[in-house]
Enzyme design. Sequence first.
Site, mmCIF file in Angstrom:
data_model
loop_
_atom_site.group_PDB
_atom_site.id
_atom_site.type_symbol
_atom_site.label_atom_id
_atom_site.label_comp_id
_atom_site.label_asym_id
_atom_site.label_seq_id
_atom_site.Cartn_x
_atom_site.Cartn_y
_atom_site.Cartn_z
ATOM 1 N N SER A 679 0.808 -1.221 0.000
ATOM 2 C CA SER A 679 0.000 0.000 0.000
ATOM 3 C C SER A 679 0.842 1.273 0.000
ATOM 4 O O SER A 679 0.302 2.352 0.210
ATOM 5 C CB SER A 679 -0.935 0.007 1.226
ATOM 6 N N LYS A 722 -6.319 3.630 8.899
ATOM 7 C CA LYS A 722 -5.392 4.604 8.317
ATOM 8 C C LYS A 722 -5.947 6.023 8.432
ATOM 9 O O LYS A 722 -5.210 6.969 8.723
ATOM 10 C CB LYS A 722 -5.122 4.248 6.857
#
Length: 778
Positions: A679, A722
């Site tokens: 990611s 996140k």
Amino acid sequence: MNKKSLPLMALRDMVVFPGVIAPIFVGRQKSLQALSHTTVSEEDNSKYILVTLQKKFDQENPSKHELNNTAILAKIIQIVKLPNNTAKILIEAVARVKLSNIKGNDAFEANYEIIPDEEIFDVNNMRSLVDNAVQLFSKYAINDKKVNAEIIETINKEISNSTNFINIINILASHLITSLEAKQHLLEETSPFKRITTVISTLTSNIVNSETEQALQQRVRKQIEKTQRDYYLHEQMKAIQKELDEDKSELADIEKKIKSLKLSKEAKEKAESELKKLRSMNQMSAESGVTRNYLETLLSLPWGKYDNSKIDINQAEKILNRDHFGLEKVKERIIEYLAVLQRSSKIRGPILCLIGPPGVGKTSLVKSIAEGMGRKYTKFALGGVRDEAEIRGHRKTYLGSTPGKILGQLKKVKTSNPVMLLDEIDKMSSDFRGDPASALLEVLDPEQNSHFVDHYLEVEYDLSNVIFIATANSHDLPRALSDRMEKIYISGYVEEEKLQIAKNYLVPKQFKMHKIKKDEITISETAILDLIRYYTKESGVRALEREIGALTRKALKQILADKTVKHIAIDSSNLEEFLEAKKYNFGLAEKEDQIGSTTGLAYTEVGGELLTIEALAFPGKGEIKTTGKLGDVMKESAMAAYSCFRSRATNFGLKYDNYKDFDIHIHVPAGAIPKDGPSAGCALFTTIVSLMTKIPVHRTVAMTGEITLRGNVLPIGGLKEKLLAASRGGIKTVLIPEENVKDLKDIPPNIKESLEIISVSNIDQVLKHALVETPINK
């Protein structure tokens, strides 16, 4: 020194050292002939002979080549004739000699040359070594009791003469318990230091062996005495029991219990068979103890015992809301699960697995589920379990065998339908003892667990009524185990949720634990917010609870120490008086926009984290280097980002010469923490572009997403965690993959309001929002 010639006698069972007086029995013909050839010396009117060890001890008539060249010049003190043509002589070893020119058929004769010892230069060191050796010899003689006390007295007399070290070494060497080869090697050694060192080493070994042998003999003697004593006591006990008929009474109780319990047919037959076997055994035998323990374990299980649980989903929902703030989707799924259980007595659905970072309430949720169902709660901690016997039990043949922890927990709660928490199921591992994850398959599979067989019991036990709920920090579970579970992800708490949890749950809990009266201490919202921002950095509230506990204790101490203080009010202005200095910074790490530094977002087992990615360029060969303990996936992401940059370099106004002669070093702090995952592509690409174009990256922008070589942005996981990390870190704008927009419905409204969330599908859009100015030249 002139060489001389004397008769030579071969020895096969002893090595004589200079200065030692030793008796020798002479029986071989060659030795008797050598003895008869001795003559009286003109110097002292004594007879002398050479003696040496033969190399092969079993050789009856050794040749001259089978004799050691290092020998002893010996003075014959006495000769005694014995029957059968044998003799006994007493010799005094005078000196060590080197043999040469050995000859003779009926008797050996050889030339010799005296071998002097090397001179002792370091007298103090030698004295220390000799003292040590004598002490060791005394200890050995006391322990072994084989050495004459006169020998020890002789050595003690010799030690008083500081110039007689060589004699002491020889006396010690002659009494060593070691091989003849080792003694011969010691005789051949000319260095006094090497000889005394060897003597010390051998004495130390002899002492250890002697002490070990004595300890073993003592242990054997004690064991024999204990066995005899136990046998006597057992016979007495057996006689008494026979008189009182206690055995029959105990066996009758077991038989009565077998009939009264709701055992399965198989278990009842097994119990009756073991009881029959027990009746025929000697009650004092080891086998009877094993059988008795087995029956006690079998009959102590809750066969057919169930709690009368009446599920009321409304009441269960109240309990969940009472004990947990937020977690609406998680609680909704749990209520759905309980609704199915309320309608159907047996559920064949998947096992629930609560996955989330530490401190978010996974364990307490399971406790609330048990309370809401009216069932008992039990916990099986799987963290660190390596042995499948922890699940299936040990077979009866092993000493000290027991059933597995699954049945052990049922025995503990005394019911067959508890709620059982399988805690930290992701922390199991396997080794040579088996794979506990595979053993759990039988436990968790609804099609199999009604016929679960523990290795110890050897009969089926029905686990289908047990509600198994697992918890884990990571979704990385074995595939077969994962397929049998429905995973419920529990994200971290936002700041507002932590504030409410602290006010409504944690502070009252700590006040109750520390017996704080209502009017003694107050903690303001601003103080709690400071605790959240500056003293904790987590997705859950475990560390927050610890800090509140520490704050409470320090305030209580102040109240008890100063009787004039009746009330303490804690707010942000005086918080640091009770706690240490702030542990963390709240907000942005960077004060200005930076070139070659980008903020990424990571998802770990403990929640979301901000990830700083920085890069430098320096003269080289156009290569890329990564540091920061990156995993293979992240390293490949860096390579893909660099290749994508090079393919588009002309779009950024860069020529090939601008980067072909430069190496790029990418670093992800902190270097000691492992990092991996697919990611970070967007952040890596943005860092490289910023570095090479000298355009800063907005410090208020963070991003997540993997990229392809063609520049497309791929979706990621852990979006909620996140975004929570971005909100905690003072980020204003977050770039997410376009395919993750659908996941925004799970994000709390206050987080979405505090962040500008922009979806991107390619890296051109990423650069547009991330860089201070657009580098693309059409």
